[in-house]
Write an enzyme that holds these catalytic residues in place. Structure first.
Site, PDB file in Angstrom:
ATOM      1  N   PHE A 151       0.790  -1.263   0.051  1.00 22.31           N
ATOM      2  CA  PHE A 151       0.014   0.132   0.066  1.00 22.31           C
ATOM      3  C   PHE A 151       0.733   1.216   0.034  1.00 22.31           C
ATOM      4  CE2 PHE A 151      -2.336   3.426   1.692  1.00 22.31           C
ATOM      5  CZ  PHE A 151      -3.500   3.281   0.993  1.00 22.31           C
ATOM      6  N   ASP A 236       9.189   2.468   1.288  1.00 24.10           N
ATOM      7  CA  ASP A 236       8.069   3.412   1.780  1.00 24.10           C
ATOM      8  C   ASP A 236       8.088   3.110   3.271  1.00 24.10           C
ATOM      9  OD1 ASP A 236       5.767   4.335   2.476  1.00 24.10           O
ATOM     10  OD2 ASP A 236       4.586   3.638   0.546  1.00 24.10           O
ATOM     11  N   LYS A 265       3.054  10.453   7.715  1.00 23.14           N
ATOM     12  CA  LYS A 265       2.364  10.248   8.903  1.00 23.14           C
ATOM     13  C   LYS A 265       2.952  10.935  10.089  1.00 23.14           C
ATOM     14  CE  LYS A 265       0.221   5.805   7.703  1.00 23.14           C
ATOM     15  NZ  LYS A 265      -1.251   6.050   7.489  1.00 23.14           N
TER      16      LYS A 265
END
Ligand SMILES: Cc1ncc(COP(=O)(O)O)c(C=O)c1O
Length: 414
Positions: A151, A236, A265
């Site tokens: 993702f 990532d 984040k």
């Protein structure tokens, strides 16, 4: 407890007092519809706890989908935001800025392995977009090989690297040049990476894809493969970075360094912030090839500096490692036939069930614990790294109660 919101009818900015139902009704009237919403309206947070508009308290193992590593309203972040808001909020990257300069220096000093160039942006997806552009620009090649269950975000470039068909299909055609191979399978990656591959793009621990960590040998093999074939290894770490897995960056667990690192984040302490960071040796980007109006704004940079300072001062990566081990051991000890597996790193923890996750999440929420899914059958816990041991014990009590629920009300349902 009652909560003040602006008068939804417009006019003078008077306040009215709204309870959860009012907030939910008002939000539902205009929200995009894109999110699977839960029927609580959260209005306040402190540490690992949040409160809804009706005064109910929750232990927050969602933490803004892994943003609030320092918990909610950490005094260092709050002070940094307040102070910077009174000095300078916005400053385009065509001008220099004190907070940005300091952040670039402090962030690159924290990232091991020679990663010294940074493109600042505002989200994880934007960091991934930046990384894809960097890889295509610096290699002159188009291809990106990503992994199944990976993702990487929802913008069209990042979505092209994301695996889940449900997210991709409605938006076809996506960006050309992307392919997917099984995760943690070096032979499959070896067969996919060729002369036209700009980047191998992977998570170190797949978060959304079910909390699955790759082996050290896999990542060491990816490192060799990319070096041999002239592709860039892009990790990532939007979800795993900044202490979440028990190290500052999850790649420190596997003994390699990437060419490009994606962060987001937790980086902004709750403010929108992302970064694509790459090896100094690869050089900088040609002027004018990329940009982001909000990228590197002083407010987010000041918050981000407070995040880095606090992670170090409170040694939160080590805390995540220690608490995560304890929490996983206690989860594994729950004698529930519903549990297939407990796995994770640090405080990124998944409990794979033998049934769908939705009724379990609902059971937890009704008992004051907020958690996330990671795919259809995995409960994901992403608590703030500052969570207290007593709070984790309280979470465990609730998990035990829900998983061992004798009346069978959680079994088998959607
Ligand atoms: C590994 C990973 N990459 C990228 C993203 C996208 O981040 P954002 O939602 O900030 O665009 C996420 C979000 O969950 C993620 O977990």
């Amino acid at each position: 407890m009652q909560y003040a919101i602006r008068n939804p009818q417009g006019g003078p900015t008077g306040t009215q007092y709204a309870q959860a139902n009012d907030i939910i009704t008002l939000e539902n009237a205009h929200t995009s519809g894109a999110y699977p919403k839960r029927p609580i309206a959260v209005v306040r947070g402190q540490g690992a706890r949040v409160w809804d508009a009706d005064g109910h308290e929750y232990i927050d193992c969602i933490a803004g989908h892994g943003i609030a590593n320092l918990g909610h309203c950490h005094p260092a972040v709050t002070a940094a935001i307040q102070e910077q808001a009174a000095a300078l909020v916005t400053c385009s990257e065509v001008l220099y800025n004190d907070q940005r300069a300091a952040l670039l220096s402090e962030l690159t000093a924290r990232i091991p392995g020679g990663l010294g160039r940074v493109f600042l942006c505002n989200s994880g997806a934007e960091a991934v977009e930046g990384a894809i552009k960097v890889a295509r620009l610096l290699t002159g090649r188009p291809g990106v090989v990503a992994t199944m269950r990976g993702f990487h975000g929802r913008t069209l470039g990042a979505l092209s690297a994301t695996w889940n068909e449900e997210y991709r299909k409605p938006f076809a055609p996506l960006v050309p040049g992307f392919s997917h191979v099984p995760f943690n399978d070096l032979a499959a990656m070896g067969a996919a990476v060729g002369d036209d591959t700009a980047a191998v793009l992977v998570e170190v621990v797949q978060g959304e894809g079910g909390v699955r960590a790759g082996d050290a040998e896999y990542f060491q093999g990816l490192r060799r493969l990319c070096d041999e074939r002239g592709a860039l290894l892009v990790l990532d770490e939007v979800q795993t970075g900044l202490g979440r897995t028990g190290r500052w960056f999850a790649y420190e667990h596997v003994g390699i360094a990437p060419d490009v690192l994606c962060l987001g984040k937790a980086l902004g302490g709750g403010l929108p912030m992302g970064a694509a960071v790459w090896q100094e040796a690869l050089g900088s980007l040609p002027t004018g090839v990329h940009g982001s109006t909000f990228g590197g704004n002083p407010l987010a940079c000041a918050a981000s500096r407070a995040v880095l300072r606090t992670l170090a001062a409170e040694d939160l990566p080590s805390r995540a490692a220690r608490l995560g081990e304890q929490f996983m051991a206690k989860l594994r000890a729950i004698p529930s036939p519903l549990v297939r597996d407990v796995r994770g790193r640090g405080l990124l923890i998944g409990v794979e069930l033998r049934q769908r996750v939705t009724p379990i999440l609902k059971g937890l929420m009704e008992r004051g614990v907020l958690a996330l899914p990671a795919g259809p059958t995995v409960v994901r816990f992403l608590p703030p790294l500052v969570i207290q041991e007593a709070e984790l014990e309280a979470v465990l009590d609730v998990v035990r109660e829900v998983l061992l629920n004798g009346d069978g009300s959680f079994a088998g349902g959607e």
